[in-house]
Design an enzyme around this catalytic site. Structure first.
Site, PDB file in Angstrom:
ATOM      1  N   LYS A  53       0.888  -1.036  -0.669  1.00 34.15           N
ATOM      2  CA  LYS A  53       0.225   0.190  -0.253  1.00 34.15           C
ATOM      3  C   LYS A  53       0.754   1.514  -0.004  1.00 34.15           C
ATOM      4  O   LYS A  53      -0.127   2.255  -0.460  1.00 34.15           O
ATOM      5  CB  LYS A  53      -1.280   0.150   0.657  1.00 34.15           C
ATOM      6  CG  LYS A  53      -2.180  -1.122   0.952  1.00 34.15           C
ATOM      7  CD  LYS A  53      -2.775  -0.438   1.691  1.00 34.15           C
ATOM      8  CE  LYS A  53      -4.567  -1.541   1.499  1.00 34.15           C
ATOM      9  NZ  LYS A  53      -5.181  -1.993   2.589  1.00 34.15           N
ATOM     10  N   ARG A  54       2.064   1.133   0.516  1.00 32.87           N
ATOM     11  CA  ARG A  54       3.098   2.457   0.946  1.00 32.87           C
ATOM     12  C   ARG A  54       3.445   2.733  -0.927  1.00 32.87           C
ATOM     13  O   ARG A  54       4.288   3.276  -1.056  1.00 32.87           O
ATOM     14  CB  ARG A  54       4.000   2.010   1.542  1.00 32.87           C
ATOM     15  CG  ARG A  54       3.744   1.993   3.249  1.00 32.87           C
ATOM     16  CD  ARG A  54       4.287   1.827   4.214  1.00 32.87           C
ATOM     17  NE  ARG A  54       5.033   0.514   4.458  1.00 32.87           N
ATOM     18  CZ  ARG A  54       4.616  -0.125   4.656  1.00 32.87           C
ATOM     19  NH1 ARG A  54       4.108  -0.191   5.459  1.00 32.87           N
ATOM     20  NH2 ARG A  54       4.932  -1.293   4.517  1.00 32.87           N
TER      21      ARG A  54
END
Ligand code: GLU
Length: 489
Positions: free
Chosen positions: A254-255
């Protein structure tokens, strides 16, 4: 059998492409079978709860074209549809298990549990609950309470027990109770049940027949199956879909900012929901033929569980851009103009002519085949959206040539004398007579005109470009270009 599927997000953030894909697969299968699709909010993790996340999920799902028959913001026969409103229901079922001796209070502290787990790891064992509180007497429990300990509740998982299920994607899978940590907490010390318990009660009561979810939930499934067994309930069919992989072939983090990952962001970028719907459907599932552009109804018709892929689904951002461009081209122009409006309205203050609906529609028509997403429009069409234009070095060079200066001078003069508004047809006539008056044609004629109008030598259809820019803006630009040419002489 009527199939019933659900999407049950935890409201801990924005709707991620992975979550949207899960929702979509459940939705498509429910619709394919003529069954029901339910939206439930799993909000038992109060520490990670994000206010308004559930509303945003719902809005984004609707935006994508995923509607639910029952659920939050909709109601239905199994309401309420968010876990925190169902606490009394879980309490009844926890009590039932306690009454049957299948669940018990555990007073172990976090430190004690960590210590025991460490010792097991040292001894080369998988960490698992020792069963210390399994057989406490009433007075032992009272003694712990007197120490100020608040109990959790654990499910009694049979020792050396194996659960097996046939995953719809991966085939038969089995887990033994040692590897899943033994008796596990079904209710936390704050009295709120854990996901692995609440999900079973909810799926059972809501008569869910199929659960399609991400591969990261495989390890939860045996724990859920223990609960089904404890109650003697039939479990739904489970299908765990493959991970989404980033460009490096590893699980998408997600980063990872190189890939846009949240539906809200795609919305802001001006992607069409239909394109995302189509793209997500092909992320870990494939239709029988080679066709890649498949609309809502076609996907419903073709979607089945046999073609879910076991291997990771590579997130091909370039393919999504391509797909969105295809959808933009095919989209109804009036509707597209409405969608482009917010991007264009940002320019209205400095470029008031951009405000008219009909003008916006023409601009969108001019760029419809070039964009990969609508937010690109202001930059792509920048020459139309501000008073001043920046001349590229090629445009400057062109206007400095003898023919360039001649065409520019004559064009300016013709604009000065013009009183009627410019239409694509009148622009054609204007250019024809400009060519005749200056004895130029082809690039010699069009390049200087285009340079004046847009600051570039290449661009969209010239007649439509001139009409859209309009007389007064063109005249002002022509004068500025002339001044610039004479200055540089
Ligand atoms: N609340 C879980 C999640 O957001 C749902 C898991 C499930 O579908 O059972 O991942």
């Amino acid at each position: 059998m009527t199939v019933r599927l659900r999407y049950a997000p935890s409201p801990t953030g924005h709707l991620h492409i992975g979550g949207a894909r899960t929702a979509l697969f459940n939705y498509l299968y429910a619709r394919h079978c003529g069954g029901a699709f339910i939206l439930r909010i799993e909000d038992t993790d109060i520490d990670r709860h994000v206010d308004a996340a559930a509303e945003e999920f719902a809005q984004n799902l609707r935006w994508l074209g995923i509607e639910w028959d029952e659920g939050v913001f909709q109601g239905g026969p199994h309401a309420p549809y968010s876990c925190m409103e169902r606490l009394p229901i879980y309490a009844r079922y926890v009590q039932e298990l306690k009454d049957k001796g299948l669940a018990y209070e555990c007073f172990c502290t976090e430190d004690e549990l960590a210590e025991a787990a460490n010792a097991q790891v040292q001894a080369g064992e998988m960490p698992h609950y020792s069963g210390r509180c399994r057989h406490l007497s009433e007075s032992e429990r009272d003694a712990f309470r007197a120490q100020g300990r608040t109990p959790t509740i654990r499910l009694r998982v049979p020792d050396a027990h194996t659960v097996t299920f046939t995953d719809l994607v991966r085939g038969p899978l089995s887990f033994d109770s040692r590897s899943t940590g033994g008796d596990y907490r079904i209710v936390k010390s704050n009295g709120i049940p854990v996901y692995n318990f609440a999900v079973v009660v909810d799926d059972h009561l809501m008569e869910i027949t199929h659960v399609i979810r991400g591969e990261e939930h495989i390890s939860n499934t045996p724990r859920q199956l223990y609960v089904y067994e404890a109650f003697g309930w039939e479990a739904p069919r489970f299908g765990h879909v493959s991970l989404i992989l980033g460009e490096n072939g590893k699980k998408l983090s997600k980063r990872d900012e190189s890939i846009v990952q949240f539906i809200e962001q795609y919305k802001e970028l001006g992607y069409l929901p239909q394109a995302i719907f189509n793209f997500l459907a092909l992320l870990g599932w494939s239709p029988e033929g080679e066709q890649e552009l498949l609309g809502h109804d076609e996907l419903i018709q073709q979607f089945d569980l046999n073609r879910l892929s076991k291997s990771g689904a590579y997130f091909d951002a370039a393919k999504l851009s391509w797909m969105n461009a295809q959808y933009l081209r095919a989209h109804d122009l009036d509707d597209l103009a409405g969608l482009a409006k917010p991007y264009l309205m940002r320019c209205v203050e400095t470029a008031p002519w951009t405000k008219a609906d009909s003008w916006q529609r023409e601009l969108v028509a001019l760029y419809q085949d070039q964009l990969t997403c609508l937010s690109e429009l202001p930059e792509a069409a920048r020459a139309f959206l501000s008073v001043d234009v920046e001349w590229s070095s090629e445009a400057r060079a062109c206007l400095r040539t003898e023919t360039g200066a001649l065409v520019a001078g004559q064009f300016t003069e013709m604009l000065r004398q013009l009183s009627d508004p410019i239409t694509p047809d009148s622009a054609r006539e204007l250019l024809k007579s400009l060519g005749q008056k200056t004895g130029t044609k082809g690039k010699d004629l069009y390049f200087p005109v285009r340079a004046i109008a847009t600051g570039e030598l290449h661009g969209k259809d010239l007649n439509r470009t001139l009409a859209l820019l309009g007389h007064s803006l063109l005249y002002a630009r022509a004068q500025a270009a002339l001044a610039f040419v004479s200055e540089s002489e």
